[in-house]
Each structure stands twice: as C-alpha cells, then as structure tokens.
Design an enzyme around this catalytic site. Sequence first.
Site, PDB file in Angstrom:
ATOM      1  N   GLU D 209       0.854  -1.191   0.000  1.00  0.00           N
ATOM      2  CA  GLU D 209       0.000   0.000   0.000  1.00  0.00           C
ATOM      3  C   GLU D 209       0.884   1.233   0.000  1.00  0.00           C
ATOM      4  OE1 GLU D 209      -2.077  -1.162   3.611  1.00  0.00           O
ATOM      5  OE2 GLU D 209      -1.068   0.407   4.729  1.00  0.00           O
ATOM      6  N   HIS D 247       9.924  19.603   5.865  1.00  0.00           N
ATOM      7  CA  HIS D 247      10.896  19.546   4.771  1.00  0.00           C
ATOM      8  C   HIS D 247      11.686  18.249   4.858  1.00  0.00           C
ATOM      9  CE1 HIS D 247      10.116  23.633   3.563  1.00  0.00           C
ATOM     10  NE2 HIS D 247      10.308  24.064   4.805  1.00  0.00           N
TER      11      HIS D 247
END
Lengths: 382, 382, 289, 289
Positions: D209, D247
């Site tokens: 998945e 980030h």
Amino acid sequence: MDLYEYQGKQLFATQGIPVPAGEVAVTPEEARAAAERIGGKVVVKAQVQVGGRGKAGGIKVAENPDEAEAHARAILGMDIKGHVVHQVWIEAASDIEREYYASITFDRGEKKPLVMLSAAGGIDIEEVAATRPEELARLHVDPLTGFQAHHGRWLAYHANIDAVAIRDVVSVLERLYAGFISLDAMLMEINPLILTTDGRVIALDAKVTIDGNSVGRHPEMASFQESGAEDPQERMARERGVTYVKLDGDVGILGNGAGLVMSTLDVVALAGGRPANFLDAGGGSKADDVVTALEVLLSDDKVKSLLVNIFGGITRCDEVAEGLLTALERLGATLPIVVRLDGTNEEEGRKIIADRAPSNVVVEKTMLSAARRAVELAKEAA
Amino acid sequence: MDLYEYQGKQLFATQGIPVPAGEVAVTPEEARAAAERIGGKVVVKAQVQVGGRGKAGGIKVAENPDEAEAHARAILGMDIKGHVVHQVWIEAASDIEREYYASITFDRGEKKPLVMLSAAGGIDIEEVAATRPEELARLHVDPLTGFQAHHGRWLAYHANIDAVAIRDVVSVLERLYAGFISLDAMLMEINPLILTTDGRVIALDAKVTIDGNSVGRHPEMASFQESGAEDPQERMARERGVTYVKLDGDVGILGNGAGLVMSTLDVVALAGGRPANFLDAGGGSKADDVVTALEVLLSDDKVKSLLVNIFGGITRCDEVAEGLLTALERLGATLPIVVRLDGTNEEEGRKIIADRAPSNVVVEKTMLSAARRAVELAKEAA
Amino acid sequence: MSILVDASTRLVVQGITGREGAFHATRNKAYGTNVVAGVTPGKAGQDVDGIPVFNTVRDAVEATDANTAMVFVPPRFAADAIYEAIESGVDLITCITEGIPAHDMLRVYTHLRRGPQTLVGPNCPGVISPGIATVGIMPTQVFTPGRVGLVSRSGTLTYQISKELSDMGIGQSTVVGIGGDPVVGSSFIDILARFDADPDTDLVVMVGEIGGAEEEKAADFIAENMTTPVVAYIAGFQAPPGKQMGHAGAIITGSSGTAQAKKDALEAQGVRVGTNPTEVAELVRERLG
Amino acid sequence: MSILVDASTRLVVQGITGREGAFHATRNKAYGTNVVAGVTPGKAGQDVDGIPVFNTVRDAVEATDANTAMVFVPPRFAADAIYEAIESGVDLITCITEGIPAHDMLRVYTHLRRGPQTLVGPNCPGVISPGIATVGIMPTQVFTPGRVGLVSRSGTLTYQISKELSDMGIGQSTVVGIGGDPVVGSSFIDILARFDADPDTDLVVMVGEIGGAEEEKAADFIAENMTTPVVAYIAGFQAPPGKQMGHAGAIITGSSGTAQAKKDALEAQGVRVGTNPTEVAELVRERLG
C-alpha cells in the site's frame, strides 16, 4: 569509592527509593536533637564501612531522645574492626514483617549489570547463596536495552517475594537500576529491604560503591570523598594521587604499574623478604610523583630498605632518576635504596644515579637481583 | 500529532534549546500586551500548520506595541491555504547573521533517527537537498547507543557551520536529539536555526510532530490536542476515534482496516465512480463504531450512495450489521446503501441485514460487485 | 608472522595534537608503523611530524584508508572517540586512555561485541609486532622479532617479561597489552585464539594478575581449544586483599580471583606457571626446546 | 509446506487471560495450532480452555518448550512483552497489538535484528499456514491449503485477497500479515526470502500500500534474488495524500511512496501488479498456468 550508609540512603531518596526518615549526627547532643525531630522510636547506627557493626554493638534502638543521646555517646568513637566511628545515623525505627535482599552489581565477568533478589534477606545472604541458591534470583541485564518491567516480575516471582509486596519491590528494583546507571555505581545493595507490618517496602540499609573514574562527573558526590578511617600514609598517598597500601614487612617498594609492583612484591617474598607496602606511582610517573611516593614510603619507620623498580614505557627513567635525587635531597633519607631502571631512557636514568646519587643508593641491572639485594640490606639494617 | 510553532518552541525551551522570548495571543489586544511585556521590536507570526505563511502575509515585524496590535488584527482570522489563523505568536525580533537548517526525523526506511544539518537554511532547504546535496549533512543514529558528541562534530564540519557557531550548534543538536527521544517525536525541525549578529544560536522556528501512539504518556501535551483548522466531519470522526478523510466524490465509503478501505476507493474509481471519503472504522470495529462512522458519513450531504465494505477478522460481521441497523434507525437515512460482509460471523451478519434492514439497503456478495452497484446507485441519485 | 598489527596496518591517531598523542604517534611512525592520519576536531589541515590531521575519524579514513585507530583522548571523551572509530569502519581500535568511566565502557563493549570490529584496551599499552610495527606506548627497544606471542593485563609487566625473553634470545611475534580495566574490548581468550590461529606463533605467554576470573576462563579455553602451547605468569601472591564489593561481590566471585586460585586453575589444565618473570622466560626456553 | 508456522509450532500466548487473548488463543487452538502455554503475571496455575497459564514467558518456555510467542498485551506494555519473549529464547514472536509507541519499537527492532530471532508485527493479523496452524487473529475460514504464499501490510486486505484466491480454487502455503506500523519486525523482503526458500511455495502474492519505500525495495530484491514468481497488489491509488513530515520528510521520501511509484517500480522489475483484488487472483491463476 565506597559510601557510608547515610550517603547511600541520601542517594536512594533522590532516586525515589523509600528510606526511613533520618539524620546524621557527630555528637551525642546532635543525636538527641535528631531523635527529637524524627520523633518516636529511633535507631542509632554507627557509620563505618565494614560489616558486622550490629554484632559489635554499633546499632542500638532508642525509645526516646535521652536513650538516643546515650547510645550515640557509646557508639561514637567506638572502634569496629579498625574503623573508628565518627558519625552516627539516627533514623525512625521500622516494624519489620519480612526482610528481603536486593542488589545490583557491575559484573566484570559477564560485563553486564547483575540484579539479585531474595526473600531470604538479612545478614546471612551469602549463606543463602551458597546453600540455597534457588532462593536467590539472579538476572543479568543488557546494558543497551536496560532493565525492563518483565525483569522485575521474573525476579520477584522467582525470589518468592510476598504477593502483597511484589509491586513495590519491582518498583524499588526499577529505581535501583536507574540509580545504578545514572550514578555510575559499581554496587548498590539493600540488605535488608523490608516489608513493614503496615505493608510498606523500605530500604533499611544501603551499601553503595561508586566508580572512582566517574566521580568527576557527579558534583553531588564531591562531599562524599572525605573518609575518616584511613591509615595516615594511605591518606597522604590518596591525596597526592598515588596508589599505596600498607603491609607489615620492612622492604619498602616503589614501582610503576600495578602488575609490575605486584610482581615485585612476589619476587621480594620469594627472596625471603617481607614487603612493607604496595606503592604504584602510576603508569606515567613523573619526577613529582616519585618525590611524593618516596615521601609516603619514608614516613613509615618500619621500612629498613627501599626497592625502586621502574620499567619505563610512558614513564621515562631519567625523570624518575631526577625525582629520586630530588626526594633524597629534600628528605635526607639514609636508608639503603636499591634502584632498578629499565625501559624508556634507561641509560640516561642510570647515568644520573651513577653520577650524582649519594652512597646509600645502589643500582642493580635486573629485577631479580635488585629484589635479592634489597632483602639482604633490610636484614642487615634490622 | 503536529504541533504549532509556539507549542514546539515551548517544548524546545524545556529541552534547553534557545528560542526567542515570546507569548501566544488570540486577540489584537493580547498581542499588544505581549509586545509591551517583551519590549523592543517584535515579530507577529500566524500560528497555522501549513508552509508558506510568510509569503501569505502571516509574519510581520512590529517596531512597537501599536504596530504589533495592528499586525495581529490583520493576521488573526486570515485564511492561509485553507487554515484559519486563530492564534498569533509574538516574539522578540532577532538580528540574523546566518540561517542554518537542523532536523531529526524518524526514518521509517532505515528504522533509525536521521539527523540533518545545513548552513544553507531558510525556506529553500528542499531545493538545497535536491541540487546541492553536499551542503546538507545527513547522519543516521543507532537508537540504542544514541547521539554521540562525534556525531555533532561530524555534522557541523560537513554542513560547513561557521566556526564561531559550532559549539552552540552541536549543543542544539544534542538537545534536539534528547527531546526527540524523550518526547516521542517523529519530527523535530528548526528552519531557520539562526546565528545572530551578536554570536548566539537560536531556534527561530519549530516544526514538531509527536507520535500519536505516544501522546498518552506525555501529559504535558494534553493541551496540545485541540486543533482549530479541521473540517467539521474530520473533527467529529477524530473525537470518536475513527479515521476519516473527506474527498470530493459522491460515493460514501465505510470499511474496516486501512488497506481494505484504500482498496475499496480504488475499486470504486475503477468502476467509474468518485469516492466521497476515506473512512476506516478500525480493525476491531464494533457496533458503536459503525454507528459513529455512519453519523460522520451521513453528515456530508454530497454523498449520494453508500458502500459498506467489511471483512471481519477481529471485527465480527453480525456486530457490524447490528450497528448498521441501529444507525439507520436513529438517523433515518434513505439514501441507497450497498453492503458487503465477509469474514467472521458473515452468515449471521448477512441474515440480520436480509431479515431486518429497510429497503434502501442491498447486499452484494463480492467487493467488486458491491463497488459497481454503489457507483450505479450514486449516478442514478445524482 | 604476527596478529592485529603488521605491515598492512594503516594507523589513525585520535587526539594526535595532544602532548602524549603527538609524542607516541611520532615514535610509532619512527618504529616503522604506517601512521597515515591523525584526528583533532577543528585542526584539519595541520600536520604532526608530516602526519596529516583531520577533523573526524571518518574524514581520515576516507582520505587515507586507515584500518586501525589509536585513541589518546582524555577519559571523559574516550567512549565517544571509540564509538567514532567504530562508525568509521576501521578493523582494529586500540585505546590507551586510562580512567574511562566503567559504565561508558559497558555500553561501548556491548555495542562493539555485536559487530565484527576489534577493540584492544582501554588502559593498555597497545600492541607491538617487533620489527614490523607498533601501535601504542610500549618501549620498543625491549622487544625482538621472533615466534613467541605474549598477552598481558599489565603494561609494565609486559615490558619486564618481554625483556626477559629478549635477553634470553627469544623473540616475539606480537605482544598485546589487553588492559586492566573492569571492561576491556579483548579478553585473554580473544587474543589466545588469534595466536593459536597464527602460523608464525609457536608458543604464547599469558601474563595475568589477581582479580576477576579471566585467567580461570582462559585456562579452560587453552585446554579445550588451543594447540599452541601456553606458559603463564600470575602476579599478586603477596598483594593486599582487594576490597569486597558487598555481599553481592562475594556471591559473584566465590573463591576465584586470588593468584593461587588462578595458578591452580592453569596448572590443572596443564599450563606451566612461572613464579617470577625470569622463570617464565626459562620455562619458555625449556618448552621451545 | 509452509513458513514460520507449522505442525512443529508450540505457541505461548502473552496476555492470554485478557478478552482478546483468551478468544484468539482458544480459536488458534481449535484450528489445530499446538497452543502449549499462556502468560499473565500473577495468574500462574490457572488455565484458559485447558491451556496452562504461567507468570513469565521464561517459565512457560521452560515448562512447555514453547518455540513461538504471540503478544496480545496492551500497547504500553507490548515492548516489554516482546523483550520478554526475546529473552525467553523462542524462535518466532508475533505481535498483534496495535498502537505501540514508535520509539519503543525502534529500540526493540534494533535489538532484535542483532540476534537470530524473528518478529512478525506489531499491528498485524498474524500468520496462518492453512490446514496446519494459525497464530493470530485471521478469520480461518477464508483460507485453503495450497502452494501460493501471501505477504501483506494490511490485515483486512489479506483476508480479501486470500478469499479471492480460495474462491478460485487456489490454496495458500502460508499467509503472513507483516503489519502496517512505521517499524515492524519483518519486512516484505524478509518474508519473500523465506517463501523463495520454501520448496512448497510456487508463487508469492505481495500486497502493498502507499507510504514508505518497502515495496520499491522488494521490487529490487525480487529481481535480484528470487526464483519464485511474484504477483503484486498495491492499494491507495485514490487515497488522500498523506501528510508530509516537514521539509525533512520531503527530503527523505523524494518521489517514492505513491501507489503509482510502487506499481511502476514493481513492473519495471517484471512483477505483474493487479488493479483490484479479483484481478490479482486472476493473475495468479494465469501465472500458475
């Protein structure tokens, strides 16, 4: 560094391990005042770093402050196996239902902390370990994953801790382990760890040893360093950073490195002599260390001859020779001194001795011949 | 759980990581008062969990409390990429000499914490990573031995941190790592970590994500749970413990287990339909969870048909069927509902539906046929 | 020809700009050891006697292919230095530093022993393969090349016995000081196994002392696993009794740990034990025939 | 015939007196699994459906020779339970518990992977070798004995695809749910390698998945190391985008992690990827011929 019971208990308290309320006293009057503050029945306990103080009369129960003062008066100054009592610990008396044993040791052999727990606590735990080992639960702990809840459960079940006390005993073990790690301990021992008649679990004694190499990072222990029961030479040596243990012979020994010094003692004994001491000036001995070491040695008037046995690695023989001359000059020693120098800068060192040493200093080329000579000279001087 | 900047900075402060003095304000008046207390030049920063708030006008410098109040008035209530600003953070302005980047991430791939450091901080760090990777120092840490001093040194030298700042930056990394572990963080990011013109190193931003599975053992974070920027259905779902994400289609989907629900979405799409949501009632769904889930789904009026796709393992199909009937009765929903039940107690479940469900509920035997049927029904209803 | 240290050794010295680090790095190099790098944080670009200095061990290894590290940093930074050496990927780490906190070494040891790398020390004089290379602080003039291995817990006693051997014309393949701390990276058994596998070592001298049970364990290992003969020395028959670590210490230790117990354990396994360093060398000569 | 769980399995259930523990221990036993012991601290001497209960896993193992543990204890005690199972010496540990703190598992995982034992899970449905034994919470009626292996990150999707296979007359050798947490004891690759070595598994279905890069790594592993053919399924083409971990998350992840990226990676290595569970079963049938 071995701690006194009261110091250990202070550390236990910071770790959340239950200890009886208590105070240190150095005079009978302080003991009375402490007993008054604590209230009720108290126990007056001699603070010495040696076992068997109970049998020696160093632990007494006091029903009131008067008795506490009287007991303190009797105990303070007492000599217990060579340890003079300078302090007593006054603590609230406990009603004991059961006595357990709990400890964590830095096991050098396995290189893991070893946790031990027994429901058969009290003074005879070594006997239990020897004769009924199944009653002493032992478990090594992985230093990287640490003490887990299941360790505590396994120990408690296998030590046959009473069901009512299991939760609290496991909690003590968890805190003891946390303290063992955070305090850099080599040993933390509670004997007895008691279950009180009203169902509380309390550390009634505390035996704690801290790793000497770690003391520098524990400012809270700076005040623990002082120790009252040492030989004066041993104290002088410790204060100056050399390792010294007094023995009962007459050949003083100064060497560098524990292994070489031990070997020197053995060789002196094989040559028929009796070593007066163990003195290791350290692996990196410098002139100053040698001066200190000689000061320590010469302050013992049983020493009849001196064997200086140096094998230089980091230590440089010329520096040792200079230190020797400096010390002899300063101390004016006249007893016979046998010197053996090998290793780094050995020729320079021997030359310094040959050129400038007084006549009571002789040089031998080998450790064996130096030991024999020192033994002979001691016998001559005796 | 994602934290707001001000929450992250509060945690940083508890870890000893330097942050500017600051306060939260929810009204312009509070912002003025905060600016007065802080004194001097301040920065007013929108508290939203989305990037790019600076460009959107959510960060303003105020020379005095008047300006702070005015900026807060402008920023509070602002919509930044769908996130409404309910709080501002007022903090002392810093004089920036250099902007660094520092972060620690829970790296699922390597199964180790990953520490990253760069002297090229500021908003463009992803660009740096992509185009000048040598300027972003990266280091994985062994979870059992932890972050060591040499890790900090290596990162600082390889990130080209200014020599004058190395000691403080390494200290920030050490504290950041300690916080990452003790707070059960999945991410701790400082961008920028600044060097001020007077040589101090300060965290000017804080992006912190806490492991949702660990929040229970951090009571200090209980107050962080509330979140102001959610969709009403998402909030309802979260409060009731089911996982719900709104999408923009018209086929409502209820399943158990994230994998099966994702697969259901895919199959609906392959059948030409558009899923209205992702809703996982959980691996162990019980009747109550199903009721809750349906309440959440039916509160979205874009939903034209409903697909209930359950494969029981721990979940039992009869309980799901009962929950479905209870919910329909309570909510009186009339839209078409396609049910597919398989697994534990599937026959009992199907029988409950067949015997007692209203006529808008149809049962399909396979996941594929159920999906096709739900898509058809949604199209008919549209 | 030797174990641990040889002509393929490429040494990086951690703490090379310190007083001791610089002194011994220079001496190791003068002996012929291939000292390829030094490390002192913040001093990259400098050199010590022509040896280039780097900020980190990893940098040094990447630049010079060092395969051996020697740690000379102060005790409270030493565990970090050993971890740094481990992560740099060197095969052998020798830690000279004395006075490292025991718990630091416990963690280092546990981590290290789960990987393939070797640590000798701490608190040890290092390793010398006479005539080939030396890594550490040993007084090199004492040693001569030959075919007898020596492993010892004690530094100065290592020199003493090596000198006795050399004076008798018996050279050494490699001499290893494993260190005397509670936790050292390599045990007697670890080093005995390496000597046993070395075709150029004909006999091993094991130099033990009181405390612990490593000599007793080694006695069993020698009997069960070694074909190379071993001669032993144990120091400390006259030593003052060590302090007992509470009841717990007594329970763990039992009767082991004394010099006599160690001597008995070794002799029970057929290992000859000399009574003084000179006699050890004589036993070696006798055994070599 | 099977991997991980078979007729030699001797199961100890940790948390056996809890609601779920008792329910599934009993069901596992009813299916034919040799459930030899249960553990609940303080309840030694009791039994659950004839299964004797012990205070500790070590006691259970000593008394019953259990070689497999199943963990059913609540999340905040689960790491401790896994450590306890590791120290007891069992070969295989299956952890069903959902919601274990990620940092707990990070430490458990790092410790575990340095030793020889196997952990499946946490947050997984367990392992079943149809017709032989089941360890976990899988609905056993879905599975049929056969020669196709299946490994999956998702519980319910495991059942779905196994049922599709069974409905098509394709039985399974073993079905393994590895769990969907950030840190699980066994990866796709670990289980694929076992299936590849199993002479009674002719083909493996891998059910992945979105998120992470385990499917991409598995694609490379399949191409480089496996001889047994693999058919795959990936769920999540329509899933809402996962949240980005700052980030830093973007830097680590790059473009991997989407269902399409995983499908592309697998197909690039020659692995067929079905678009829905039914099609997966059809691909298996086709491939088996």
